[in-house]
Design a protein around this motif. Structure first.
Motif, PDB file in Angstrom:
ATOM      1  N   GLN A  23      46.926 -92.025 -77.650  1.00  0.00           N
ATOM      2  CA  GLN A  23      46.538 -91.122 -76.583  1.00  0.00           C
ATOM      3  C   GLN A  23      46.713 -91.844 -75.254  1.00  0.00           C
ATOM      4  N   LEU A  24      47.211 -91.143 -74.243  1.00  0.00           N
ATOM      5  CA  LEU A  24      47.354 -91.711 -72.911  1.00  0.00           C
ATOM      6  C   LEU A  24      45.967 -91.880 -72.312  1.00  0.00           C
ATOM      7  N   ILE A  25      45.640 -93.101 -71.922  1.00  0.00           N
ATOM      8  CA  ILE A  25      44.325 -93.406 -71.371  1.00  0.00           C
ATOM      9  C   ILE A  25      44.343 -93.340 -69.848  1.00  0.00           C
ATOM     10  N   TYR A  26      45.391 -93.879 -69.245  1.00  0.00           N
ATOM     11  CA  TYR A  26      45.449 -93.972 -67.790  1.00  0.00           C
ATOM     12  C   TYR A  26      46.895 -93.921 -67.337  1.00  0.00           C
ATOM     13  N   GLU A  27      47.127 -93.255 -66.229  1.00  0.00           N
ATOM     14  CA  GLU A  27      48.476 -93.167 -65.658  1.00  0.00           C
ATOM     15  C   GLU A  27      48.343 -93.034 -64.160  1.00  0.00           C
ATOM     16  N   LYS A  28      49.023 -93.913 -63.435  1.00  0.00           N
ATOM     17  CA  LYS A  28      49.038 -93.831 -61.974  1.00  0.00           C
ATOM     18  C   LYS A  28      50.443 -94.225 -61.526  1.00  0.00           C
ATOM     19  N   LEU A  29      51.231 -93.230 -61.180  1.00  0.00           N
ATOM     20  CA  LEU A  29      52.611 -93.449 -60.766  1.00  0.00           C
ATOM     21  C   LEU A  29      52.784 -92.963 -59.333  1.00  0.00           C
ATOM     22  N   PRO A  30      53.726 -93.556 -58.591  1.00  0.00           N
ATOM     23  CA  PRO A  30      53.980 -93.076 -57.235  1.00  0.00           C
ATOM     24  C   PRO A  30      54.416 -91.612 -57.248  1.00  0.00           C
ATOM     25  N   SER A  31      54.080 -90.885 -56.208  1.00  0.00           N
ATOM     26  CA  SER A  31      54.411 -89.463 -56.159  1.00  0.00           C
ATOM     27  C   SER A  31      55.922 -89.226 -56.138  1.00  0.00           C
TER      28      SER A  31
END
Length: 103
Positions: free
Chosen positions: A3-11
């Motif tokens: 399961q994906l726990i965290y994701e922070k990618l540039p817009s």
């Protein structure tokens, strides 16, 4: 399934070339999930380079079959993965080595 726990990618990730890094490519499942996330965010498959230190043939085949336009860069291809899905001979548990966890 993981399961994906965290994701922070540039817009503007869809406009970039992406270097996706993971120390070990074993089965290819984690890499495939990360690559799929990037593609869902609009990154063209051909703009993703997957970098790792050690790969198992099974993982390379899994990723290349699913994402034929992606490039993989590795420093070593080991023999295989074992019944516990660890690369053989491999380098042990990378997280334990990196973070100094003793078991």
């Amino acid at each position: 399934m993981n399961q994906l726990i965290y994701e922070k990618l540039p817009s503007d990730i869809s406009e970039r070339h992406v270097l996706l890094m993971d120390p070990v490519l074993g089965t290819g499942n984690s890499a495939s999930q990360a690559i799929e996330l990037l593609i869902q965010k609009g990154v063209p498959e051909s703009h993703i380079i997957f970098l790792n230190l050690i790969s198992a043939p099974e993982g390379i085949h899994c990723v290349c079959k699913r994402f034929p336009s992606l490039k993989i860069v590795t420093s070593e291809i080991d023999l295989c993965i074992n019944e516990e899905y660890r690369v053989i001979p491999g380098l042990g548990e990378f997280g334990d080595r990196y973070f100094g966890t003793d078991d």
